[in-house]
Design an enzyme around this catalytic site. Structure first.
Site: not given
Length: 173
Positions: A111, A163, A167, A79, A138
């Protein structure tokens, strides 16, 4: 203009929408969530710059996949951008077998936010999942260097498509 079909996924189109906490019913199969979270609260930046110099260095593969997974010859499911790791944990738990000692696949979460990786690995350890690991990396620059010598087949790669507008002022989008 025609309204977007995605409006139901926004607070504007669905006032009942709440912020996810990680304690929703979908996560109950992980067991006692209070015990899972105990002592592992952490504040994590919402965004990390993947172009920063330190994240451009490829992460090397584990020196021994045998020390990393109980059976590294099993198929690997990866994942990419696993975030808090809940999807990876549930996936690993479902693939671990009834006694968690006969997994049918290994699951690896990649991650870019280090604190999330440490917490997710602690959760995996608390759940005693021998087929579940997390790596701080990364994935864009480390995919080849990390997985080139995995002894089993790579069976599945998933990305959850978050998304990018994290912010508050962008919620309406």
């Amino acid at each position: 203009s025609k309204p977007s079909g995605n409006l139901k996924y926004t607070k504007q189109g669905n006032p009942e929408l709440r912020q996810l906490t990680g304690r929703e019913d979908a996560f109950t199969e992980l067991g006692d969530l209070t015990a899972l979270y105990e002592g592992l609260a952490t504040h994590v930046r919402q965004h990390v710059n993947p172009l920063s110099a330190q994240l451009q260095i490829p992460t090397p593969a584990p020196l021994s996949w045998t020390k990393f997974f109980q059976d590294p010859t099993l198929p690997l499911q990866v994942d990419v951008g696993c975030g808090s790791g809940r999807f990876v944990l549930i996936r690993a738990q479902r693939l671990a077998g009834s006694e968690k000692n006969e997994p049918t696949a290994n699951v690896l979460g990649l991650e870019i936010r280090e604190k999330l990786v440490h917490r997710a690995q602690a959760w995996s350890d608390r759940l005693s999942l021998p087929n579940c690991r997390f790596i701080f990396t990364n994935a864009t620059v480390s995919w080849q260097s990390l997985l080139h010598n995995y002894p089993g087949p790579i069976e599945l790669v998933s990305m959850q498509f978050p998304d990018p507008h994290f912010k508050k002022r962008h919620y309406k989008r």
